[in-house]
Design an enzyme around this catalytic site. Structure first.
Site, PDB file in Angstrom:
ATOM      1  N   ASP A  34       0.925  -1.265   0.077  1.00 32.57           N
ATOM      2  CA  ASP A  34      -0.035  -0.011  -0.006  1.00 32.57           C
ATOM      3  C   ASP A  34       0.946   1.181   0.209  1.00 32.57           C
ATOM      4  O   ASP A  34       1.871   1.243   0.680  1.00 32.57           O
ATOM      5  CB  ASP A  34      -0.996   0.109   1.291  1.00 32.57           C
ATOM      6  CG  ASP A  34      -1.921  -1.234   1.196  1.00 32.57           C
ATOM      7  OD1 ASP A  34      -2.204  -1.759   0.123  1.00 32.57           O
ATOM      8  OD2 ASP A  34      -2.549  -1.231   2.229  1.00 32.57           O
TER       9      ASP A  34
ATOM     10  N   GLU B  19      -1.552  -1.844  -5.879  1.00 32.49           N
ATOM     11  CA  GLU B  19      -2.447  -1.711  -5.159  1.00 32.49           C
ATOM     12  C   GLU B  19      -3.287  -0.905  -6.064  1.00 32.49           C
ATOM     13  O   GLU B  19      -2.956  -0.014  -6.674  1.00 32.49           O
ATOM     14  CB  GLU B  19      -2.463  -1.134  -3.807  1.00 32.49           C
ATOM     15  CG  GLU B  19      -1.992   0.191  -3.449  1.00 32.49           C
ATOM     16  CD  GLU B  19      -2.819   1.079  -2.621  1.00 32.49           C
ATOM     17  OE1 GLU B  19      -4.086   0.697  -2.680  1.00 32.49           O
ATOM     18  OE2 GLU B  19      -2.355   1.768  -1.978  1.00 32.49           O
TER      19      GLU B  19
END
Length: 591
Positions: A178, A203
């Site tokens: 992330d 992501e």
């Protein structure tokens, strides 16, 4: 052709339970090993039987890399290493190594001690798992074995979050975990080299979102909290212990100071002190402003924010409470929510993404009657607000990272299928690269064209420029003439003169000849003249000479004509050409 295979065991067209298998250059790497917050059964953990039906995972994996400490990225790690069985290296950054066991133990307490679940890891398993961890420093190239190397880059998002560049030979993959491309009040923005990987695995939580200005969002958040406090209401802000919690605490602390507000602000007990400790310890991972002011004032020591005791939830009057976890799926935030849900004066502000199946996801989708454990129904009368303070990259941020890294292929994980599909189209249109979005258990295979790096001597480069004018676009191929030397596992292109000198070799001359027969009643001299005239008319721009000794030279090819001994009408054309070369049979010194 060599190929890279990517298989999500979790986070394929889904958010939660991140676990990506990558096969590259004969190596198998597991990227993240998370749990799904929306499930309490076997679906909570990735399906490791995909790797092997029986036997330990150590035999099948070369290493495991954890991008950051959030449980949807590291929550299944002790289960994988201690219960399924893995003894190989596990890599993560220093802050992740420090914080990960605390969050794992916190979640274990909720799951085992409070809910009484049995098929779960123990405290000892967490400790044993963490003994296998090798910490990573940013921008440090780590040699996992003779062929596999990894390098971590700053990802923003939360303290210690890292993107990782994985390289085997000339093949490479970047995994983002992330990340956040915009700096905030306590962390910097993600950054990576122009490393041009074969695949960028990114992501895509906010694949279709382009966020409004952060300042507007902060103003809106403070206005809503203030209005609720003014009318005597209580405000619950469910957060994860580290990350958005600190961001919003800094925001409320400065607002309370400025407005001279008296309503109490509380934070889940124990975690504030731990959070502060780690932010002090890893101050170099925060943003520039915090690092600069740290000596005069620690931004994480709050004057207005006090530790929360569960008895405070029943106190009369307004208050603001930060409670964990962030998706209202368990723990203190859920307990407080149950107590406050029946009063319309109260408010819950969801500052981040909630996965399907959690209470947070249900109330954000407008559900006003919730079925709780033991079939009890909870009426939701309090105000529900969603304000994205999530530290994930939005669509604009993802495109920005692609421009930064310049990958040859793109693969999306950690997002919802419909949103991924939209972003996939945008990426393919803007960057003219293939974009993949495999579901869990589905393998994407990407064929690679490994490039072989070759050094070129400056003299040869200058000579080529002199011969062919200025060098063309560096992205377009260009033919170079020289001698390729392989020495000590590196390749070098040099001029033949330099090669002879370096290797102490003699020059040889190779001569090639070719005989061509043709029918022509004329004399040999006439035949040769007619060949010369014909070549002059068809080979424009070439150097063609007719010499008095009865030969024609086309560039370096010599042509001679003679009549056949058997038939004077049959002419034999002798074509010959030669060039200088060096011949060396054997290995050069050093390999």
């Amino acid at each position: 052709m060599p190929e890279i295979k990517v298989t999500p065991l979790g986070a394929g067209q889904d958010v939660g339970r991140s676990c990506i298998l990558v096969s590259i250059g004969g190596k198998n790497i597991m990227l993240d090993c998370g749990m799904h917050m929306g499930y309490n059964d076997d679906r909570r953990f990735p399906d490791f039987s995909y790797i092997t039906q029986n036997g330990r995972l150590t035999d099948f994996l070369d290493c495991v890399i954890i991008s950051h400490f959030h449980l949807d990225h590291c929550g299944a790690l002790p289960y994988m290493s201690e219960m399924v069985g893995y003894d190989g290296p596990i890599y993560m950054t220093h802050p992740t190594k420090a914080i990960c066991p605390i969050l794992l133990e916190d979640f274990r307490k909720i799951t085992v001690d409070k809910k009484g679940e049995t098929n779960f890891f123990t405290s000892q398993m967490i400790k044993d798992c963490m003994k296998k961890v090798i910490p990573l420093n940013l921008h440090q190239t780590v040699q996992v074995d003779d062929e596999l190397e990894i390098k971590a880059y700053y990802a923003g998002h939360v303290l210690g979050a890292a993107m990782v560049h994985i390289k085997v030979g000339s093949e490479s993959v970047v995994y983002t975990g992330d990340y956040n491309m915009t700096p905030d009040r306590h962390l910097g923005a993600a950054w990576i080299d122009k490393c041009r990987p074969d695949i960028l695995i990114s992501e895509s939580t906010y694949a279709t979102t382009i966020r409004d200005s952060k300042r507007c969002r902060e103003r809106d958040f403070l206005k809503k909290v203030h209005e609720s406090i003014e009318r005597g209401g209580k405000v619950l802000i469910p957060v994860f212990a580290l990350g958005r919690a600190q961001e919003l605490c800094i925001l409320l602390e400065t607002f309370w100071e400025r407005m001279n507000l008296k309503a109490p602000i509380y934070f889940s007990t124990g975690l504030t002190e731990k959070a502060n400790h780690y932010y002090k310890l890893f101050i170099t991972w925060t943003n520039q402003k915090i690092r600069k002011t740290f000596v005069q004032r620690n931004m994480f020591e709050f004057k207005h924010i006090k530790a929360f005791d569960r008895s405070y939830a029943d106190n009369p009057g307004p208050m603001v409470v930060f409670a964990t976890p962030g998706m209202l799926h368990a723990g203190q935030s859920l307990q407080i929510f149950k107590k406050w849900a029946g009063n319309e004066k109260n408010m819950v502000i969801m500052p981040g993404y909630c996965v399907q199946g959690t209470i947070g996801h249900k109330i954000l989708n407008g559900q006003r009657k919730l079925e709780m454990e033991g079939r009890a129904t909870l009426d939701v009368k309090l105000q529900v607000e969603y304000m994205s303070f999530s530290a994930h990259a939005d669509a604009k941020g993802i495109m920005q990272l692609i421009r930064m890294a310049e990958p040859r292929n793109m693969l999306l994980v950690h997002g919802e299928a419909v949103k991924m599909e939209f972003l996939k189209g945008k990426i393919e249109q803007e960057f003219s690269i293939d974009c993949y979005m495999p579901a869990n258990g589905e393998t994407t295979t990407v064929t690679t064209n490994p490039s072989v790096p070759v050094d070129i001597s400056l003299n040869l480069l200058k000579r080529e420029m002199a011969l062919g004018g200025p060098l063309p676009d560096p992205k377009k191929p260009r033919t170079m003439h020289g001698t390729l030397i392989m020495k000590e596992n590196s390749l070098k292109l040099v001029s033949s003169e330099q090669a002879l000198k370096e290797l102490g070799l003699n020059e040889h001359q190779l001569r090639f000849t070719c005989h061509v027969q043709l029918q022509d009643p004329h004399s040999d001299a006439d035949t040769l003249h007619r060949i010369y005239t014909h070549l002059k008319s068809v080979l424009k721009g070439y150097t063609i000479q007719h010499l008095p000794d009865g030969t024609v030279i086309v560039e370096s090819i010599v042509i001679k004509v003679s009549s056949s001994t058997e038939d004077s009408n049959t002419k034999v054309l002798l074509l010959s050409w030669s060039y200088q070369t060096l011949i060396y049979n054997g290995l050069l010194p050093g390999g």
